[in-house]
Design a protein around this motif. Structure first.
Motif, PDB file in Angstrom:
ATOM      1  N   LEU A  60       0.839  -1.452  -0.133  1.00  0.00           N
ATOM      2  CA  LEU A  60       0.137  -0.054   0.138  1.00  0.00           C
ATOM      3  C   LEU A  60       0.944   1.185   0.074  1.00  0.00           C
ATOM      4  CD1 LEU A  60      -2.979   0.727   1.763  1.00  0.00           C
ATOM      5  CD2 LEU A  60      -1.374   2.375   2.066  1.00  0.00           C
ATOM      6  N   VAL A  61       1.802   1.358   0.863  1.00  0.00           N
ATOM      7  CA  VAL A  61       2.969   2.303   1.007  1.00  0.00           C
ATOM      8  C   VAL A  61       3.552   2.528  -0.517  1.00  0.00           C
ATOM      9  CG1 VAL A  61       5.021   3.161   1.956  1.00  0.00           C
ATOM     10  CG2 VAL A  61       2.836   2.501   3.499  1.00  0.00           C
ATOM     11  N   CYS A  62       3.865   1.527  -1.051  1.00  0.00           N
ATOM     12  CA  CYS A  62       4.715   1.687  -2.051  1.00  0.00           C
ATOM     13  C   CYS A  62       3.809   1.935  -3.412  1.00  0.00           C
ATOM     14  CB  CYS A  62       5.080   0.447  -2.571  1.00  0.00           C
ATOM     15  SG  CYS A  62       6.203   0.342  -4.280  1.00  0.00           S
ATOM     16  N   SER A  63       2.627   1.813  -3.585  1.00  0.00           N
ATOM     17  CA  SER A  63       1.487   2.055  -4.402  1.00  0.00           C
ATOM     18  C   SER A  63       1.147   3.584  -4.342  1.00  0.00           C
ATOM     19  CB  SER A  63       0.219   1.429  -4.330  1.00  0.00           C
ATOM     20  OG  SER A  63      -0.678   1.616  -5.113  1.00  0.00           O
ATOM     21  N   ILE A  64       0.933   4.205  -3.186  1.00  0.00           N
ATOM     22  CA  ILE A  64       0.697   5.280  -2.870  1.00  0.00           C
ATOM     23  C   ILE A  64       1.830   6.458  -3.280  1.00  0.00           C
ATOM     24  CG2 ILE A  64       0.022   7.163  -1.274  1.00  0.00           C
ATOM     25  CD1 ILE A  64      -2.058   5.181  -0.184  1.00  0.00           C
ATOM     26  N   LEU A  65       2.954   6.179  -2.764  1.00  0.00           N
ATOM     27  CA  LEU A  65       4.331   7.026  -2.916  1.00  0.00           C
ATOM     28  C   LEU A  65       4.717   6.673  -4.374  1.00  0.00           C
ATOM     29  CD1 LEU A  65       6.318   6.601   0.453  1.00  0.00           C
ATOM     30  CD2 LEU A  65       4.653   8.309  -0.369  1.00  0.00           C
ATOM     31  N   GLY A  66       4.612   5.729  -5.025  1.00  0.00           N
ATOM     32  CA  GLY A  66       4.939   5.460  -6.299  1.00  0.00           C
ATOM     33  C   GLY A  66       3.787   6.098  -7.262  1.00  0.00           C
ATOM     34  N   GLY A  67       2.595   6.362  -6.819  1.00  0.00           N
ATOM     35  CA  GLY A  67       1.847   7.074  -7.586  1.00  0.00           C
ATOM     36  C   GLY A  67       1.959   8.523  -7.792  1.00  0.00           C
ATOM     37  N   ILE A  68       2.335   8.861  -6.589  1.00  0.00           N
ATOM     38  CA  ILE A  68       2.627  10.382  -6.512  1.00  0.00           C
ATOM     39  C   ILE A  68       4.081  10.714  -7.360  1.00  0.00           C
ATOM     40  CG2 ILE A  68       3.498  12.152  -4.783  1.00  0.00           C
ATOM     41  CD1 ILE A  68       1.868  10.862  -2.575  1.00  0.00           C
ATOM     42  N   SER A  69       4.757   9.925  -7.166  1.00  0.00           N
ATOM     43  CA  SER A  69       6.172  10.159  -7.900  1.00  0.00           C
ATOM     44  C   SER A  69       6.062   9.930  -9.426  1.00  0.00           C
ATOM     45  CB  SER A  69       7.091   9.053  -7.790  1.00  0.00           C
ATOM     46  OG  SER A  69       7.638   8.956  -6.256  1.00  0.00           O
ATOM     47  N   ARG A  70       4.958   9.133  -9.754  1.00  0.00           N
ATOM     48  CA  ARG A  70       4.682   9.156 -11.230  1.00  0.00           C
ATOM     49  C   ARG A  70       4.149  10.460 -12.033  1.00  0.00           C
ATOM     50  NH1 ARG A  70       3.946   3.794  -9.833  1.00  0.00           N
ATOM     51  NH2 ARG A  70       1.562   3.902  -9.556  1.00  0.00           N
ATOM     52  N   GLU A  71       3.279  10.899 -10.949  1.00  0.00           N
ATOM     53  CA  GLU A  71       2.548  12.128 -11.343  1.00  0.00           C
ATOM     54  C   GLU A  71       3.671  13.256 -11.805  1.00  0.00           C
ATOM     55  OE1 GLU A  71      -0.349  13.091  -8.665  1.00  0.00           O
ATOM     56  OE2 GLU A  71      -1.870  11.760  -9.313  1.00  0.00           O
ATOM     57  N   ASN A  72       4.780  13.243 -10.927  1.00  0.00           N
ATOM     58  CA  ASN A  72       5.936  14.107 -11.316  1.00  0.00           C
ATOM     59  C   ASN A  72       5.363  15.559 -11.341  1.00  0.00           C
ATOM     60  OD1 ASN A  72       8.839  14.496 -11.735  1.00  0.00           O
ATOM     61  ND2 ASN A  72       8.445  14.561 -13.866  1.00  0.00           N
ATOM     62  N   SER A  73       4.880  15.862 -10.248  1.00  0.00           N
ATOM     63  CA  SER A  73       4.288  17.423 -10.329  1.00  0.00           C
ATOM     64  C   SER A  73       5.403  18.197  -9.809  1.00  0.00           C
ATOM     65  CB  SER A  73       3.233  17.343  -9.152  1.00  0.00           C
ATOM     66  OG  SER A  73       2.800  18.866  -8.921  1.00  0.00           O
ATOM     67  N   ALA A  74       5.433  19.397 -10.631  1.00  0.00           N
ATOM     68  CA  ALA A  74       6.622  20.341 -10.279  1.00  0.00           C
ATOM     69  C   ALA A  74       6.537  20.855  -9.023  1.00  0.00           C
ATOM     70  CB  ALA A  74       6.491  21.599 -11.659  1.00  0.00           C
ATOM     71  N   ASP A  75       5.395  20.992  -8.318  1.00  0.00           N
ATOM     72  CA  ASP A  75       5.213  21.653  -6.980  1.00  0.00           C
ATOM     73  C   ASP A  75       5.048  20.466  -5.945  1.00  0.00           C
ATOM     74  OD1 ASP A  75       2.837  21.176  -7.741  1.00  0.00           O
ATOM     75  OD2 ASP A  75       2.093  23.152  -7.021  1.00  0.00           O
ATOM     76  N   GLN A  76       5.490  19.352  -6.241  1.00  0.00           N
ATOM     77  CA  GLN A  76       5.184  18.162  -5.159  1.00  0.00           C
ATOM     78  C   GLN A  76       6.047  18.374  -4.015  1.00  0.00           C
ATOM     79  OE1 GLN A  76       3.016  15.520  -5.069  1.00  0.00           O
ATOM     80  NE2 GLN A  76       3.819  15.377  -2.867  1.00  0.00           N
ATOM     81  N   ASP A  77       5.332  18.480  -2.945  1.00  0.00           N
ATOM     82  CA  ASP A  77       6.258  18.676  -1.570  1.00  0.00           C
ATOM     83  C   ASP A  77       6.641  17.212  -1.248  1.00  0.00           C
ATOM     84  OD1 ASP A  77       6.784  19.566   0.895  1.00  0.00           O
ATOM     85  OD2 ASP A  77       4.908  19.794   1.708  1.00  0.00           O
ATOM     86  N   ASN A  78       7.533  17.077  -0.088  1.00  0.00           N
ATOM     87  CA  ASN A  78       7.729  15.970   0.518  1.00  0.00           C
ATOM     88  C   ASN A  78       6.594  15.187   0.833  1.00  0.00           C
ATOM     89  OD1 ASN A  78      10.183  17.598   2.519  1.00  0.00           O
ATOM     90  ND2 ASN A  78      10.553  16.897   0.635  1.00  0.00           N
ATOM     91  N   ALA A  79       6.671  13.802   0.711  1.00  0.00           N
ATOM     92  CA  ALA A  79       5.641  12.860   1.061  1.00  0.00           C
ATOM     93  C   ALA A  79       6.050  11.863   1.900  1.00  0.00           C
ATOM     94  CB  ALA A  79       4.830  12.521  -0.192  1.00  0.00           C
TER      95      ALA A  79
END
Length: 259
Positions: A230-249
């Motif tokens: 679950l942790v890998c899935s969520i953090l991986g999904g955030i990384s794949r979005e590659n948002s320019a203003d993504q905060d630490n997660a």
């Protein structure tokens, strides 16, 4: 990454995992800790703010201060949690005084205490304590953001709903650990019941927008995953979005099962 199992009372934490990503930031200002004891499992997370290194130092100080104080014995659960929050704040104060240039450093804090009867928590700021139960994600703690006051003003007709949603100060914090008096603390003294199948999440706000975008079917899928997946899935999904203003997660997951 941390992963382990923990047994308690009438249920068991059959999976436990915590991990974090930088996002688009240059340094990691989130800190977290997972502690096990004879009578408890403690998940602590802090999201720091203040200069390039200030947030990192503040969040680390808060996690260390809370965790150390929580190990002491107190007459009631409330006193134990309140004392730990105060200790975290005092440690942030000490780091601020030592740092000098980072006088405005501070941090959020959320701590989840899983004991034999269920869940208690303490939180300051806008870090998240969430429960995935089947196809729903439930917010358990109170978020100390100006958005709460704006929404109340909209309910009372003082401002429009549109003004509340797009106010430039909507996401400003109304409470944080700054080494000074703490304006607001959400302290849950009575046990919140946990049931087999629950996934308890402790997260920094860098996870929030991704979780809000998920459809019920995706949430149901996550609810069936082991903690580490679950942790890998969520953090991986955030990384794949590659948002320019993504905060630490940062995300910690406790997987609840029956005995």
């Amino acid at each position: 990454m941390m992963q382990q199992s923990f047994y308690q009372g009438s249920f068991q934490v059959s999976g436990l995992c915590g991990d974090q990503i930088l996002g688009a930031r240059e340094n990691q200002q989130d800190s977290f800790s997972i502690l096990t004891g004879d009578d408890s499992l403690l998940l602590v997370l802090a999201d720091g703010m203040g200069g390039y290194t200030g947030g990192e130092l503040a969040s680390r100080a808060a996690v260390e201060g809370f965790s150390k104080a929580f190990k002491r014995e107190f007459p009631t659960p409330r006193e134990r949690m309140k004392s730990a929050v105060d200790a975290a704040n005092e440690q942030v104060c000490a780091v601020r005084k030592k740092g000098g240039k980072d006088e405005e450093m501070g941090t959020t804090l959320v701590a989840a205490w899983i004991g034999k009867d269920g869940l208690r928590w303490a939180s300051v700021g806008d870090s998240l304590l969430l429960l995935i139960r089947k196809e729903k994600i439930l917010l358990l703690n109170e978020l100390h953001q100006y958005s709460s006051e704006l929404d109340q003003m909209a309910d009372e007709g003082i401002i429009s709903r549109e003004e509340a949603l797009h106010h430039p100060s909507r996401n400003f914090l109304t409470s944080a650990l700054m080494g000074e008096e703490i304006p607001l603390v959400d302290l849950r003294e009575d046990c919140f019941p946990l049931v087999p199948g629950d996934r308890l999440l402790v997260a920094s706000d860098g996870v929030e927008s991704y979780l809000q975008s998920l459809e019920p079917a995706r949430i149901l899928y996550l609810s069936m995953l082991p903690a580490a997946e679950l942790v890998c899935s969520i953090l991986g999904g955030i990384s794949r979005e590659n948002s320019a203003d993504q905060d630490n997660a940062t995300l910690i997951c406790a997987e609840i099962a029956g005995m």
